[in-house]
Design a protein around this motif. Sequence first.
Motif, mmCIF file in Angstrom:
data_model
loop_
_atom_site.group_PDB
_atom_site.id
_atom_site.type_symbol
_atom_site.label_atom_id
_atom_site.label_comp_id
_atom_site.label_asym_id
_atom_site.label_seq_id
_atom_site.Cartn_x
_atom_site.Cartn_y
_atom_site.Cartn_z
ATOM 1 N N VAL A 292 0.848 -1.205 0.000
ATOM 2 C CA VAL A 292 0.000 0.000 0.000
ATOM 3 C C VAL A 292 0.883 1.255 0.000
ATOM 4 O O VAL A 292 0.632 2.213 -0.749
ATOM 5 N N LEU A 293 1.932 1.215 0.815
ATOM 6 C CA LEU A 293 2.842 2.370 0.884
ATOM 7 C C LEU A 293 3.543 2.598 -0.457
ATOM 8 O O LEU A 293 3.622 3.728 -0.946
ATOM 9 N N ILE A 294 4.017 1.514 -1.057
ATOM 10 C CA ILE A 294 4.747 1.631 -2.332
ATOM 11 C C ILE A 294 3.823 2.163 -3.418
ATOM 12 O O ILE A 294 4.184 3.085 -4.168
ATOM 13 N N SER A 295 2.619 1.605 -3.504
ATOM 14 C CA SER A 295 1.698 2.070 -4.559
ATOM 15 C C SER A 295 1.317 3.531 -4.316
ATOM 16 O O SER A 295 1.124 4.294 -5.265
ATOM 17 N N GLY A 296 1.230 3.937 -3.044
ATOM 18 C CA GLY A 296 0.947 5.332 -2.707
ATOM 19 C C GLY A 296 2.049 6.260 -3.195
ATOM 20 O O GLY A 296 1.790 7.377 -3.643
ATOM 21 N N ARG A 297 3.278 5.764 -3.116
ATOM 22 C CA ARG A 297 4.428 6.552 -3.595
ATOM 23 C C ARG A 297 4.441 6.610 -5.121
ATOM 24 O O ARG A 297 4.833 7.609 -5.712
ATOM 25 N N MET A 298 4.046 5.508 -5.733
ATOM 26 C CA MET A 298 4.168 5.427 -7.193
ATOM 27 C C MET A 298 3.026 6.129 -7.923
ATOM 28 O O MET A 298 3.236 6.666 -9.010
ATOM 29 N N ILE A 299 1.844 6.091 -7.373
ATOM 30 C CA ILE A 299 0.703 6.745 -8.040
ATOM 31 C C ILE A 299 0.102 7.776 -7.096
ATOM 32 O O ILE A 299 -0.382 7.437 -6.014
ATOM 33 N N ASP A 300 0.134 9.007 -7.530
ATOM 34 C CA ASP A 300 -0.333 10.098 -6.687
ATOM 35 C C ASP A 300 -1.846 10.269 -6.846
ATOM 36 O O ASP A 300 -2.343 10.453 -7.959
ATOM 37 N N VAL A 301 -2.556 10.176 -5.744
ATOM 38 C CA VAL A 301 -4.014 10.358 -5.779
ATOM 39 C C VAL A 301 -4.357 11.586 -4.952
ATOM 40 O O VAL A 301 -3.874 11.720 -3.828
ATOM 41 N N PRO A 302 -5.177 12.520 -5.524
ATOM 42 C CA PRO A 302 -5.505 13.717 -4.746
ATOM 43 C C PRO A 302 -6.240 13.368 -3.451
ATOM 44 O O PRO A 302 -6.967 12.388 -3.386
ATOM 45 N N ASN A 303 -6.008 14.207 -2.469
ATOM 46 C CA ASN A 303 -6.615 14.015 -1.159
ATOM 47 C C ASN A 303 -8.133 14.217 -1.237
ATOM 48 O O ASN A 303 -8.615 15.060 -1.973
ATOM 49 N N VAL A 304 -8.877 13.421 -0.479
ATOM 50 C CA VAL A 304 -10.348 13.537 -0.478
ATOM 51 C C VAL A 304 -10.768 14.938 -0.002
ATOM 52 O O VAL A 304 -11.722 15.536 -0.533
ATOM 53 N N ASP A 305 -10.044 15.486 0.970
ATOM 54 C CA ASP A 305 -10.375 16.820 1.483
ATOM 55 C C ASP A 305 -10.180 17.882 0.398
ATOM 56 O O ASP A 305 -10.977 18.818 0.284
ATOM 57 N N ASP A 306 -9.108 17.722 -0.410
ATOM 58 C CA ASP A 306 -8.863 18.663 -1.509
ATOM 59 C C ASP A 306 -10.025 18.644 -2.489
ATOM 60 O O ASP A 306 -10.490 19.678 -2.959
ATOM 61 N N ILE A 307 -10.449 17.421 -2.799
ATOM 62 C CA ILE A 307 -11.543 17.265 -3.768
ATOM 63 C C ILE A 307 -12.821 17.895 -3.221
ATOM 64 O O ILE A 307 -13.517 18.633 -3.921
ATOM 65 N N THR A 308 -13.108 17.641 -1.959
ATOM 66 C CA THR A 308 -14.312 18.210 -1.340
ATOM 67 C C THR A 308 -14.227 19.739 -1.359
ATOM 68 O O THR A 308 -15.217 20.419 -1.689
ATOM 69 N N PHE B 191 -19.243 18.946 -13.045
ATOM 70 C CA PHE B 191 -17.926 19.178 -12.444
ATOM 71 C C PHE B 191 -17.563 18.024 -11.500
ATOM 72 O O PHE B 191 -16.464 17.475 -11.534
ATOM 73 N N THR B 192 -18.555 17.667 -10.660
ATOM 74 C CA THR B 192 -18.338 16.587 -9.682
ATOM 75 C C THR B 192 -18.022 15.278 -10.384
ATOM 76 O O THR B 192 -17.121 14.544 -9.979
ATOM 77 N N GLU B 193 -18.785 15.045 -11.460
ATOM 78 C CA GLU B 193 -18.574 13.791 -12.186
ATOM 79 C C GLU B 193 -17.149 13.728 -12.743
ATOM 80 O O GLU B 193 -16.465 12.699 -12.629
ATOM 81 N N ARG B 194 -16.712 14.885 -13.302
ATOM 82 C CA ARG B 194 -15.384 14.932 -13.906
ATOM 83 C C ARG B 194 -14.296 14.724 -12.832
ATOM 84 O O ARG B 194 -13.394 13.899 -12.974
ATOM 85 N N ILE B 195 -14.456 15.473 -11.754
ATOM 86 C CA ILE B 195 -13.433 15.424 -10.693
ATOM 87 C C ILE B 195 -13.446 14.060 -9.981
ATOM 88 O O ILE B 195 -12.412 13.501 -9.645
ATOM 89 N N ASN B 196 -14.680 13.521 -9.805
ATOM 90 C CA ASN B 196 -14.796 12.205 -9.164
ATOM 91 C C ASN B 196 -14.205 11.113 -10.045
ATOM 92 O O ASN B 196 -13.549 10.193 -9.561
ATOM 93 N N GLU B 197 -14.455 11.232 -11.332
ATOM 94 C CA GLU B 197 -13.959 10.222 -12.268
ATOM 95 C C GLU B 197 -12.431 10.199 -12.255
ATOM 96 O O GLU B 197 -11.815 9.134 -12.209
ATOM 97 N N GLU C 32 -11.430 8.781 -8.952
ATOM 98 C CA GLU C 32 -11.691 7.334 -8.913
ATOM 99 C C GLU C 32 -10.697 6.559 -9.769
ATOM 100 O O GLU C 32 -10.221 5.500 -9.383
ATOM 101 N N ASN C 33 -10.409 7.126 -10.962
ATOM 102 C CA ASN C 33 -9.452 6.442 -11.854
ATOM 103 C C ASN C 33 -8.097 6.290 -11.191
ATOM 104 O O ASN C 33 -7.489 5.218 -11.220
#
Lengths: 469, 263
Positions: free
Chosen positions: A258-274, A327-333, A336-337
């Motif tokens: 989980v840690l390695i994949s977190g380092r390798m693929i950057d996913v925006p923070n849920v708080d940022d998205i909200t 907007f939500t759909e775009r940002i969520n997609e 999610e991706n």
Amino acid sequence: MFKLIFIKELKEIIQSSRFTISFAVCSVLIILSFFMGAQNYLASQAQYEAAVQENRKQIAANTEWIMVNHSIMLPPQPLMALVNGISNDIGRNIEMSGRGELRADNTRFNDEPIFAVFRFMDLEFIFGIVLSLFAIIFAYDAINGEKVGGTLKLCFANSVSRASFIGGKLAGSFVGLSIALLIPMLIGCTLLPVLGVQLTSDEWIRLGIILASGLAYFGLFLALAIGISAMTNRPSNSFLIGLVFWIFAVLIVPRASVLISGRMIDVPNVDDITSQKNRYRTQLFEEDRPKMSSFKPEGTDPQNVMQQFSSYMRELSSKRQEKIDAFTERINEDYENKRREQEKLALNLSRVSPASVFTLASTELAGTSLKLQNRFMDSATDYQNVYGNFMQEKTGENQGGGFRMIMITTDDQEEPEYLDPNEMPRFEYKPVSASMATASSMTDLGLLILFNLLFFGGAFAAFLKYDLR
Amino acid sequence: MDDQHNETIKQAPLLEARNLTKVYEDGVKALDNLQLKVHPGEIFAMLGGNGAGKTTTINIFLDFIQPTSGNAFINGVDVNKDPLEAKKNVAFVSENVQLYPNFTAIQNVDFFVRLGGKSNYKRNDYEAALLRVGLQREAFDKKLKDFSKGMRQKCGIAIAILKDAPAILLDEPTSGLDPKAGKEFTRLVGELRDEGKAILMSTHDIFRAKEIADHVGILNAGVLVAQKTYNELKGVNLENLYVEYMAGYMEEATGSLINSLAE
């Protein structure tokens, strides 16, 4: 010769004090996990029924559908209680609205935070942590112990092939120790209906596959321990190596992946998205503010003005909501991706460890894997459409938050008519079926078999080269 | 056994080492061109200090290690070529017989005798063999973890008796036994020889070797430095002979080492 060694191994295991202790501990743990699972399920079922009744009472106490606050809940499943997976970590309640984003709240740990620290003792824990360790404790000296003890030399002073010896030993150890697991498993399965937990045939099949995969998982650790024992000369060394492997497989690899994949693929923070969503919503609202101020009603009749205002605001809100939804759909997609990509990488990396493979297979079969959240949200989204249409039909508008003005007039002469809760469409959560669960856990079940073949083959090959002196 | 029959069987040794040489991976030469033959009804005692090559010889006969060169034969079967067939013809009793501690004496005997290819015995046969080797009846159904070394050795010899193989390998079988148990063991080995078994025994015990062996070989650093028959040993102080050979060999070996270094 294979049969003779197999029977000897079986007898030796059953007569040993190590077996007695393991059998007692396994029995207590497995039966306890079934018992606790059944108790938890019954308690959750009672809670769920009470919440459903409360919901119905709340509807029945209202006279206007628009006043109803309806929520749906994730119904408990017996297998969820036996293999928890993420079922305790995800929100179980969703406040329903006709449109807009749905949000699941109220996890099991909200009610009982102590379990967030110590977790529940389910079958996945018993097999994944406890029994895998027992397998190592049991078999770490299977070969080198016989060498140190002197019996190996005496055995091979006879016309015994190495293949039949190790084959008989592996099979005898596996069958002997499986007995220690199968008996409490059968008692546990019998306990379920006795305690009032009725499983469907589909659930029995899934439980059967979970238990079979548990045995396969146990078997691979057994083969691993025997293999290590056939590569070392001293039992203390094989125990140490087995323990280190167990720590890596059970405790380190799943977390590290989980840690390695977190380092390798950057996913925006849920708080940022909200906060992005909130900013956009505020921006749109600010853009609409001048339009709201410029509202000019036709006529002066207050009821007519109110209707015009409601209609005007609804139109503004709908247009705004469309933009927000897009907007939500775009940002969520996008989120999610990236999240799925990260999750997929983490899961694939973790599959290096048999412990992760077993966890993934068992939770998939129990319907408590990572997909549970998606399945619940998908069911809720499907229901949202039905609910939205129902509310549109009953109230003339589709509730979705935003501005809402309600005027209720009553005539003292008329007795208010209360709502019939039976009219509210029922939320149906479709649990995963045995065929679906088996299909989606096929990769992990296959990997469990592969690990078994690998470790049994490894033990076999190691013994063929073992110095018997 | 008449002389003619004796002569016939003597032509076919049951245990034979032919030019056996073993050099371990670390370069240590454990056996150097060893030649020995043990015929039916004979006891061959291998004497020698630690590291002389006695156990290596037995390990080669049991296929636990491969010789670097040469061959070991059991009843005419090359151990290296067909170890499973060869081992059907041999029983083994180690220095410290270890059996399964959670099994009783009878269970252990039953398992190992079946492993040796004999599956037609009944409990009575096991009891008879255990009584013959001097184990008390009360011990038959006791677990081996409660047994003394002497009792375990008795079980080991009972297993060898029941396997009824024509050849027997004994790896320092009396080591650590008290004098009474050692004497008892010697008696049993003598009985087995009288039944026509070919027995190869490694031992440190010079006196016991002289007492029962038909041939005594002295091994030093993998070389069979002396070989004497029972008749040749009559009136000879074997202890002196042993020391003499060992010392002489050591002197020779040291001398050649000094010479090679000087060169």
